[in-house]
Design an enzyme around this catalytic site. Sequence first.
Site, PDB file in Angstrom:
ATOM      1  N   SER A 159      11.312 -26.256 -26.574  1.00  0.00           N
ATOM      2  CA  SER A 159      10.943 -27.299 -25.689  1.00  0.00           C
ATOM      3  C   SER A 159      13.206 -27.476 -26.297  1.00  0.00           C
ATOM      4  CB  SER A 159      11.026 -28.004 -25.305  1.00  0.00           C
ATOM      5  OG  SER A 159       9.725 -28.231 -25.000  1.00  0.00           O
ATOM      6  N   THR A 184      13.539 -32.151 -23.895  1.00  0.00           N
ATOM      7  CA  THR A 184      13.998 -31.756 -22.860  1.00  0.00           C
ATOM      8  C   THR A 184      14.887 -32.070 -22.059  1.00  0.00           C
ATOM      9  OG1 THR A 184      11.998 -30.866 -22.744  1.00  0.00           O
ATOM     10  CG2 THR A 184      13.399 -30.640 -20.447  1.00  0.00           C
ATOM     11  N   GLU A 212      11.046 -35.637 -15.644  1.00  0.00           N
ATOM     12  CA  GLU A 212      10.123 -34.034 -16.482  1.00  0.00           C
ATOM     13  C   GLU A 212       9.162 -34.455 -16.487  1.00  0.00           C
ATOM     14  OE1 GLU A 212       9.772 -32.215 -21.260  1.00  0.00           O
ATOM     15  OE2 GLU A 212      10.084 -34.126 -20.483  1.00  0.00           O
ATOM     16  N   ASP A 224       2.764 -30.024 -20.844  1.00  0.00           N
ATOM     17  CA  ASP A 224       2.816 -29.492 -22.614  1.00  0.00           C
ATOM     18  C   ASP A 224       2.083 -30.499 -23.256  1.00  0.00           C
ATOM     19  OD1 ASP A 224       4.029 -27.696 -24.615  1.00  0.00           O
ATOM     20  OD2 ASP A 224       5.109 -29.671 -25.012  1.00  0.00           O
ATOM     21  N   HIS A 259      -1.725 -28.705 -25.888  1.00  0.00           N
ATOM     22  CA  HIS A 259      -0.840 -28.874 -27.255  1.00  0.00           C
ATOM     23  C   HIS A 259      -2.607 -29.518 -28.596  1.00  0.00           C
ATOM     24  CE1 HIS A 259       2.946 -27.072 -28.788  1.00  0.00           C
ATOM     25  NE2 HIS A 259       3.060 -28.206 -27.566  1.00  0.00           N
ATOM     26  N   HIS A 295       8.175 -23.381 -20.489  1.00  0.00           N
ATOM     27  CA  HIS A 295       7.708 -22.308 -21.515  1.00  0.00           C
ATOM     28  C   HIS A 295       6.181 -22.648 -20.973  1.00  0.00           C
ATOM     29  CE1 HIS A 295       6.827 -25.319 -24.396  1.00  0.00           C
ATOM     30  NE2 HIS A 295       7.456 -25.800 -24.632  1.00  0.00           N
TER      31      HIS A 295
HETATM   32 ZN   LIG Z   1       5.120 -28.263 -26.819  1.00  0.00          ZN
END
Ligand SMILES: [Zn+2]
Length: 350
Positions: free
Chosen positions: A71, A124, A241, A246, A250, A289
């Site tokens: 990130s 980020t 954000e 994300d 994970h 991503h």
């Molecule tokens: Zn990540």
Amino acid sequence: MKLFSTALLICTALMAFAQKPQNVILLIGDGMGLSQVSTTFYYKDSDPHFKRFRHIGLVKTSSASNKVTDSAAGATAYASGIKTYNRAIGVDMDTMPVPTIMEELKEKGYCTGLIALCSITHATPGCFYAHVKDRDEHEEIARQLSLAGVDFFAGAGTRYFTKRADEQNSYAVMQKNGYVMDTIQSNKPLEAHKKYGFLLADVEMPSKNNGRDDFLPRTTKAVIDYLDQRSNGKGFFLMSEGSYIDWAGHSKDVEMLIAEQLDFDETIGAALDFAEKDGNTLVIVTADHETGGLSLEKGANKDTIQLTFKTDQHTTPLVPVFVFGPGAENFTGIYENNELQLKLKALLGL
Ligand SMILES: [Zn+2]
């Protein structure tokens, strides 16, 4: 070669004639690949706000050091227009600071805002105001935020401001510099003549499934109105954000992913509602991503789908970019992540 340069000339000329937006809202779904976006089409009762976009592109996310970005390098590409190494925050391959679009716009008199669900010092958001060699330098990133002159920020990470190894207190510094600081709540009315800093958790805010309310869409909407009033026609830049998309990847947590993705979709709705009314605001929605290699497969019976994360790591397929507003046509096609920032700068005349 000649053909190429002619095409480039025409492209630059077209850019010059494109209507320049006054305001920019950048919404980053951390880890949001096309599969994550697709869940909103299957798990929302009405049409997702993604469907309101007409200009869509694809972005290649590799960093300068790795095929699979993190990130930090991803956000540095969007903030500073360069490819750098994984873990870099606003610095190039030689660890030299590179100006961010937020810093450049601030110098031109724009108002600025940042919203995240993670620590506001996380990769980020950090890449839009800080310049450090490694993303884990949270206390230094907090110190840099306290001096960055951002008009509004909300997120987590109180400890990096108040419980620091160097015993400095960046929270107190910001109060001294005239910020209204708060660690309890962010849903009181915002006054256009004040600057605000909200640190609403020690390290990170809870996930949606762990009790977070509509903080992200609500605050994004409130801050857009605040920045609109505060900037008074001079323009504003907001980055908001969806950090947990994300983290759902994970932790391979599909329930978390669906809840966070729907929350992010509401946030997009808030931005688009303003931009449609305003007519002078560019909304860009993209990701740094993909995370988790999410697949949407046939479920137990023919009418169900099964969501499966294939990995707990970042992956490297192209990610989508959705753009609305004046100049949105410049963002279609397939390009590198740092080119998105260069396109934006060209459009804004920077
Ligand atoms: Zn990540």
